[in-house]
Design a protein around this motif. Structure first.
Motif, mmCIF file in Angstrom:
data_model
loop_
_atom_site.group_PDB
_atom_site.id
_atom_site.type_symbol
_atom_site.label_atom_id
_atom_site.label_comp_id
_atom_site.label_asym_id
_atom_site.label_seq_id
_atom_site.Cartn_x
_atom_site.Cartn_y
_atom_site.Cartn_z
ATOM 1 N N GLN A 140 37.361 41.277 47.049
ATOM 2 C CA GLN A 140 37.738 42.365 46.157
ATOM 3 C C GLN A 140 39.247 42.612 46.188
ATOM 4 O OE1 GLN A 140 35.533 43.975 44.062
ATOM 5 N NE2 GLN A 140 37.429 44.709 43.150
ATOM 6 N N ALA A 141 39.825 42.478 47.364
ATOM 7 C CA ALA A 141 41.265 42.709 47.523
ATOM 8 C C ALA A 141 42.103 41.640 46.829
ATOM 9 C CB ALA A 141 41.619 42.770 49.005
ATOM 10 N N SER A 142 41.452 40.527 46.449
ATOM 11 C CA SER A 142 42.208 39.441 45.819
ATOM 12 C C SER A 142 41.842 39.250 44.351
ATOM 13 C CB SER A 142 41.963 38.129 46.573
ATOM 14 O OG SER A 142 40.594 37.747 46.481
ATOM 15 N N SER A 143 41.094 40.203 43.778
ATOM 16 C CA SER A 143 40.691 40.087 42.380
ATOM 17 C C SER A 143 40.841 41.431 41.685
ATOM 18 C CB SER A 143 39.234 39.615 42.282
ATOM 19 O OG SER A 143 38.803 39.571 40.934
ATOM 20 N N ASN A 144 41.384 41.419 40.491
ATOM 21 C CA ASN A 144 41.551 42.673 39.751
ATOM 22 C C ASN A 144 40.697 42.756 38.501
ATOM 23 O OD1 ASN A 144 42.860 40.905 38.037
ATOM 24 N ND2 ASN A 144 44.916 41.680 38.468
ATOM 25 N N ASP A 145 39.850 41.738 38.258
ATOM 26 C CA ASP A 145 39.006 41.804 37.066
ATOM 27 C C ASP A 145 37.556 41.437 37.354
ATOM 28 O OD1 ASP A 145 39.251 39.102 37.512
ATOM 29 O OD2 ASP A 145 39.661 38.573 35.428
ATOM 30 N N CYS A 146 37.157 41.553 38.626
ATOM 31 C CA CYS A 146 35.778 41.249 39.018
ATOM 32 C C CYS A 146 35.424 42.128 40.202
ATOM 33 C CB CYS A 146 35.641 39.771 39.377
ATOM 34 S SG CYS A 146 33.954 39.240 39.755
ATOM 35 N N GLN A 147 34.216 42.664 40.221
ATOM 36 C CA GLN A 147 33.779 43.507 41.324
ATOM 37 C C GLN A 147 32.834 42.727 42.230
ATOM 38 O OE1 GLN A 147 34.186 47.880 40.850
ATOM 39 N NE2 GLN A 147 32.574 47.500 39.362
ATOM 40 N N GLN A 191 34.061 51.940 40.994
ATOM 41 C CA GLN A 191 34.630 51.863 42.338
ATOM 42 C C GLN A 191 33.728 51.126 43.323
ATOM 43 O OE1 GLN A 191 35.471 56.202 42.941
ATOM 44 N NE2 GLN A 191 37.572 55.519 43.227
ATOM 45 N N GLY A 193 33.508 47.966 43.995
ATOM 46 C CA GLY A 193 34.057 46.748 44.582
ATOM 47 C C GLY A 193 34.331 46.849 46.069
#
Length: 220
Positions: A140-147, A191, A193
């Motif tokens: 999650q910490a390495s993706s901004n468009d997937c949960q 929220q 993720g």
């Protein structure tokens, strides 16, 4: 794959581990739900040779609780294989399917038993699931468009327990309707993720920075 052309406006749910009881039951419910279509894959699918269609939700529900026994008594190769089946193979599959996600997609894996108490007879299973739970937070910490999130279904009466001879011991089995209800609620929560949501907790606490994560609060 004809479903894609019949209902192009529908959302796509990709299920890995369709042979599991939970996978089968979720597949039934998503197929019955208006607005979704599904594609199912066996637990050991290699997406380097099988290209999936673009997806909105990926569910990985494969796994094993074998071998049963304390660390000193179980076979090392069986121990290694359980870690691979429950954690390393799902992570490989996530890496492979990630490029095919649609914007705002979600990936759900299934957590194991309560990580706050030991289960020495199922050490390989417990450790592999803890690895997977933590992996959701890291991904999650390495993706901004997937949960990415883990869902703990509690005790579910399935063949995975029958394989080890485990009994319910008075526990009430979580229904598949309840699992489906919680999962579909999770993917609507912006929220979610990085969390490890348990069917018993059911969003009873506000989703703060550390809620439902592998954390130990320091006493002050």
């Amino acid at each position: 794959m004809s479903d894609l052309w019949m209902w192009p406006e529908h959302k796509h749910c990709l299920i890995i581990g369709c042979g599991s009881d939970i996978g089968k039951e979720l597949n039934k419910r998503f197929r019955a739900e208006s607005g979704w279509w599904t594609s199912e894959y066996r637990h050991n699918v290699n997406f380097c040779s099988v290209q999936p269609s673009k997806w909105d939700l990926a569910i990985i529900c494969s796994g094993t609780v074998k071998p049963k026994g304390v660390f000193w008594d179980i076979d090392q190769e069986e121990f290694d294989q359980t870690i691979k089946s429950n954690a390393l193979t799902p992570l490989r599959q996530i890496r492979q399917i990630y490029p095919y996600r649609k914007p705002g997609a979600s990936i759900c894996v299934f957590a194991g038993s309560n990580p706050n108490k030991p289960r020495p007879d199922y050490i390989a299973y417990v450790l592999s699931k803890i690895l997977l739970i933590k992996a959701m937070e890291e991904l999650q910490a390495s993706s901004n468009d997937c949960q990415f999130f883990a869902l703990g279904p509690g005790y579910v009466e399935t063949k995975i327990h029958q394989d080890t001879g485990e009994t319910s011991e008075g526990r009430v089995s979580t229904t598949h309707d309840r699992i489906y209800e919680l999962l579909t609620a999770c993917i609507k929560e912006p929220q979610i993720g990085g969390r490890n949501i348990h069917v018993r907790d059911d969003f009873s606490n506000p989703l703060g920075p550390d809620t439902y994560k592998l954390r130990r609060s320091e006493s002050r």
